[in-house]
Design a protein around this motif. Structure first.
Motif, mmCIF file in Angstrom:
data_model
loop_
_atom_site.group_PDB
_atom_site.id
_atom_site.type_symbol
_atom_site.label_atom_id
_atom_site.label_comp_id
_atom_site.label_asym_id
_atom_site.label_seq_id
_atom_site.Cartn_x
_atom_site.Cartn_y
_atom_site.Cartn_z
ATOM 1 N N LYS A 1 79.270 41.552 62.897
ATOM 2 C CA LYS A 1 78.222 42.204 63.688
ATOM 3 C C LYS A 1 78.300 43.715 63.496
ATOM 4 O O LYS A 1 79.389 44.284 63.366
ATOM 5 C CB LYS A 1 78.396 41.877 65.177
ATOM 6 C CG LYS A 1 78.164 40.411 65.526
ATOM 7 C CD LYS A 1 76.685 40.055 65.455
ATOM 8 C CE LYS A 1 76.424 38.654 65.964
ATOM 9 N NZ LYS A 1 74.983 38.302 65.922
ATOM 10 N N GLU B 1 76.233 46.567 65.577
ATOM 11 C CA GLU B 1 75.220 46.885 66.598
ATOM 12 C C GLU B 1 74.419 48.130 66.230
ATOM 13 O O GLU B 1 73.221 48.205 66.501
ATOM 14 C CB GLU B 1 75.896 47.068 67.955
ATOM 15 C CG GLU B 1 76.537 45.797 68.489
ATOM 16 C CD GLU B 1 77.158 46.002 69.849
ATOM 17 O OE1 GLU B 1 77.120 47.160 70.342
ATOM 18 O OE2 GLU B 1 77.688 45.015 70.415
ATOM 19 N N GLU C 1 71.844 47.086 63.736
ATOM 20 C CA GLU C 1 70.809 46.274 64.381
ATOM 21 C C GLU C 1 69.814 47.147 65.134
ATOM 22 O O GLU C 1 68.607 46.885 65.139
ATOM 23 C CB GLU C 1 71.454 45.263 65.336
ATOM 24 C CG GLU C 1 72.286 44.204 64.639
ATOM 25 C CD GLU C 1 71.453 43.348 63.697
ATOM 26 O OE1 GLU C 1 70.258 43.137 63.992
ATOM 27 O OE2 GLU C 1 71.990 42.904 62.657
ATOM 28 N N GLN C 2 70.307 48.220 65.763
ATOM 29 C CA GLN C 2 69.399 49.147 66.441
ATOM 30 C C GLN C 2 68.501 49.863 65.444
ATOM 31 O O GLN C 2 67.305 50.078 65.697
ATOM 32 C CB GLN C 2 70.217 50.171 67.241
ATOM 33 C CG GLN C 2 69.379 51.156 68.040
ATOM 34 C CD GLN C 2 68.532 50.476 69.091
ATOM 35 O OE1 GLN C 2 69.013 49.594 69.810
ATOM 36 N NE2 GLN C 2 67.273 50.872 69.208
ATOM 37 N N VAL D 1 67.473 48.603 62.659
ATOM 38 C CA VAL D 1 66.484 47.617 62.220
ATOM 39 C C VAL D 1 65.371 47.474 63.261
ATOM 40 O O VAL D 1 64.187 47.367 62.917
ATOM 41 C CB VAL D 1 67.165 46.270 61.946
ATOM 42 C CG1 VAL D 1 66.131 45.181 61.674
ATOM 43 C CG2 VAL D 1 68.124 46.386 60.773
ATOM 44 N N GLN D 2 65.722 47.479 64.545
ATOM 45 C CA GLN D 2 64.706 47.405 65.600
ATOM 46 C C GLN D 2 63.771 48.617 65.543
ATOM 47 O O GLN D 2 62.548 48.478 65.674
ATOM 48 C CB GLN D 2 65.378 47.320 66.965
ATOM 49 C CG GLN D 2 66.122 46.023 67.215
ATOM 50 C CD GLN D 2 66.767 45.981 68.588
ATOM 51 O OE1 GLN D 2 66.539 46.856 69.416
ATOM 52 N NE2 GLN D 2 67.588 44.959 68.809
ATOM 53 N N GLY E 1 71.045 41.169 54.613
ATOM 54 C CA GLY E 1 71.392 40.044 55.476
ATOM 55 C C GLY E 1 71.951 38.875 54.685
ATOM 56 O O GLY E 1 72.916 38.221 55.123
#
Length: 506
Positions: free
Chosen positions: A40, A42, A45-46, A48-49, A144
Motif C-alpha cells: 500500500k 497512501e 493513492e491520494q 491518483v484521486q 498497478g
C-alpha cells in the motif's frame, strides 16, 4: 524457417502474457481473500484521486467550452441573417444604404474573428492540456499491474525461503527405499542434486523479485513526481483559459458596440428624412408610473375571460310578491366601459340621494317608524339633500305583515369622491369615496409598488382614482378591507389591481 521462427517467438510471447495474467489474477484473488498481503502507498493513492478529479473537471470544461463555441457560431448565423434581412428591406433610394451594408460586412467579420480566436486561444489550449492525461492514465494502470507482479514475486520468494528448512530436513534424512536400493556413494549424489535444485529455484525467485521490484519502483518514482506537478498546474491553466475567454469577449463586445452605434446613426438619419412616417412604439411604464394600460393581466385558466357587468347597489329583489303601493327603487347599473376613476352614472330622479335596499338574511323585528330620518318607500319620498349623514339607517314599517321589515340606506350624491352638500368625508367605517366591495377570486402577484398583492378570498374596498386620467381599462383602485380596518391609512394601503381577478360583492 524464418517464418517458423517468427511464429515460435510470437507464440512464446503470447504464452508468457497469458501466464502473467493468470499469475496476477491468482495474486489478486489471494489478496482479496486475505491470504496474501498487498503493498500500500497512501500518498500515491491520494495523487491518483487528485488525478481522476482533475481529469473529470478538465473534460467537463472542454465540453462546456465546445458548447459555448457552438452558441457563438449559432449567434453568428442569426446575426448574419438579420443583417441580410435589413439589406433586403433597405431600399436603394434611402440614405445610408452603403454604410448599412458596410456595417453588416464588418459585423460578419467580427463574429468570425471572435470565433476563431476562441478556438486558437481557448479550445486548442484545452485540447493540449487534456492530451497529457491518457498517457499518464495508462502508466498508472501499468504501475498497478507491475505492483501485482512485484507482490507475486515477493510472496513466491518468501514461500521458498520458508520451505528451505523443510527441504533440508528431507534431504538430510533420505527415504528408506533409496537407502536400500542405492549404494552409499549414490545417496550422496542424490542429496547434492536436491540441494542444487532447491538453490536454483530460490535463486530464480530472487532474480524475478529483484527485476519486478526494479520495474515497479522506476514507474512509481516517475509518477510520484509527475502527478503532484500536474495537479498543481491546474490553477494556472484555469486562470489563463478564463482570462483569455473574458478578454476576447470584452474586446468583441466593444467592437460590436461601435458597429451598433454606427448602425443606429444611419437609421436616425433615415428617420429624420422620413420623419412624417414615424412609427411610434409604446414603451412599458416604469415602476413609478401609475399607468397600467400595457399590462392587463388575465385570470388563471378556468375563470371567466371577461369581467361581468358591474352594478351599483346590486341587491336581490324580495321573493313572494311586491309591497303594496310601493315600488322598490333600483340603482342604475354601471357599464364595463365606464372608468373606475369616476362614480357610476346615475339616472335622473327627483331625489338627490340614491336608495340601497338591503334585505336581511333573517326576518327582522319591525321597529318604530322614524319619519325624521327614514325614507318612505310607499310614497316615494325621501329627506332633503344633506339632511342625513352617510351611513345612517332607519327602519320603516312593512305594509304587509307577511313581508319582513326593510332596512334602507341612503347615500348622498357624490362627485369625484366628495359628498355633495355634506362635509366631504365618507362613512366612518369606510375609506373616503368608497364605491363598492369586490371579492378576489384568484391570487395576484403585484409587479409594481403601486399595485395590491391579492390572495383568493381577500375583500377589497373600491375607491376612485385621485386623477381619473390615470385609470386604465380593466384596473381598479382600492384598499384591502383587512388593511383598512387595521391601519386606517389610505395613502399607505391603497393600490391598483386587475378587475378581472375579482368579483363584485352583492
Amino acid at each position: 524457417m524464418a517464418e517458423m521462427g517468427s511464429k515460435g517467438v510470437t507464440a512464446g510471447k503470447i504464452a508468457s502474457n497469458v501466464q502473467k495474467k493468470l499469475t496476477r489474477a491468482q495474486e489478486k484473488v489471494l489478496q482479496k481473500l486475505g491470504k496474501a498481503d498487498e503493498t500500500k502507498d497512501e500518498q500515491f493513492e491520494q495523487c491518483v484521486q487528485n488525478f481522476n478529479k482533475q481529469l473529470t473537471e478538465g473534460t467537463r470544461l472542454q465540453k462546456d467550452l465546445r458548447t459555448y463555441l457552438a452558441s457563438v457560431k449559432a449567434m453568428h448565423e442569426a446575426s448574419k441573417k438579420l443583417n441580410e434581412c435589413l439589406q433586403e428591406v433597405y431600399e436603394p433610394d434611402w440614405p445610408g444604404r452603403d454604410e448599412a451594408n458596410k456595417i453588416a460586412e464588418n459585423n460578419d467579420l467580427l463574429w468570425m474573428d471572435y470565433h476563431q480566436k476562441l478556438v486558437d486561444q481557448a479550445l486548442l489550449t484545452m485540447d493540449t492540456y487534456l492530451g497529457q492525461f491518457p498517457d499518464i492514465k495508462s502508466r498508472i494502470a501499468k504501475r498497478g499491474r507491475k505492483l501485482v507482479d512485484y507482490d507475486s514475486a515477493r510472496h513466491h520468494y518468501e514461500s521458498l525461503q520458508t520451505a528451505k528448512k523443510k527441504d533440508e530436513a528431507k534431504i538430510a534424512k533420505p527415504v528408506s527405499l533409496l537407502e536400500k536400493a542405492a549404494p552409499q556413494w549414490c545417496q550422496g549424489k542424490l542429496q547434492a542434486h536436491l540441494v542444487a535444485q532447491t538453490n536454483l529455484l530460490r535463486n530464480q525467485a530472487e532474480e524475478e523479485l529483484i527485476k519486478a521490484q526494479k520495474v515497479f519502483e522506476e514507474m512509481n518514482v516517475d509518477l510520484q513526481e509527475e502527478l503532484p506537478s500536474l495537479w498543481n498546474s491546474r490553477v494556472g491553466f484555469y486562470v489563463n483559459t478564463f482570462q483569455s475567454i473574458a478578454g476576447l469577449e470584452e474586446n468583441f463586445h466593444k467592437e460590436m458596440s461601435k458597429l451598433n452605434q454606427n448602425l443606429n446613426d444611419v437609421l436616425v438619419s433615415l428617420e429624420k428624412q422620413h420623419g412624417s412616417n414615424t412609427f411610434t412604439v409604446k414603451a412599458q411604464p416604469s415602476d413609478n408610473a401609475p399607468a397600467k394600460g400595457n399590462k392587463s393581466p388575465s385570470p388563471p385558466d378556468g375563470s371567466p375571460a371577461a369581467t361581468p357587468e358591474i352594478r351599483v347597489n346590486h341587491e336581490p329583489e324580495p321573493a313572494g310578491g311586491s309591497m303594496p303601493g310601493a315600488a322598490l327603487p333600483k340603482s342604475p347599473s354601471q357599464p364595463t366601459e365606464s372608468p373606475a376613476g369616476s362614480l357610476p352614472s346615475r339616472e335622473p330622479s327627483a331625489a338627490e340621494g340614491t336608495f340601497a335596499v338591503a334585505w336581511p338574511s333573517q326576518t327582522a323585528e319591525p321597529g318604530p317608524a322614524q319619519p325624521a330620518e327614514a325614507s318612505e318607500v310607499a310614497g316615494g319620498t325621501q329627506p332633503a339633500a344633506g339632511a342625513q349623514e352617510p351611513g345612517e339607517t332607519a327602519a320603516s314599517e312593512a305594509a304587509s305583515s307577511s313581508l319582513p321589515a326593510v332596512v334602507v340606506e341612503t347615500f348622498p350624491a357624490t362627485v369625484n369622491g366628495t359628498v355633495e352638500g355634506g362635509s366631504g368625508a365618507g362613512r366612518l367605517d369606510l375609506p373616503p369615496g368608497f364605491m363598492f366591495k369586490v371579492h378576489a377570486q384568484h391570487d395576484y402577484t403585484a409587479t409594481d409598488t403601486d399595485e395590491l398583492q391579492l390572495k383568493a378570498g381577500d375583500v377589497v374596498l373600491v375607491i376612485p382614482f385621485q386623477n381619473p386620467e390615470e385609470q386604465d381599462e380593466g384596473w381598479l383602485m382600492g384598499v384591502k378591507e383587512s388593511d383598512w380596518n387595521q391601519h386606517k391609512e389610505l395613502e399607505k394601503c391603497r393600490g391598483v389591481f386587475p378587475e378581472n381577478f375579482t368579483e363584485r360583492v352583492p
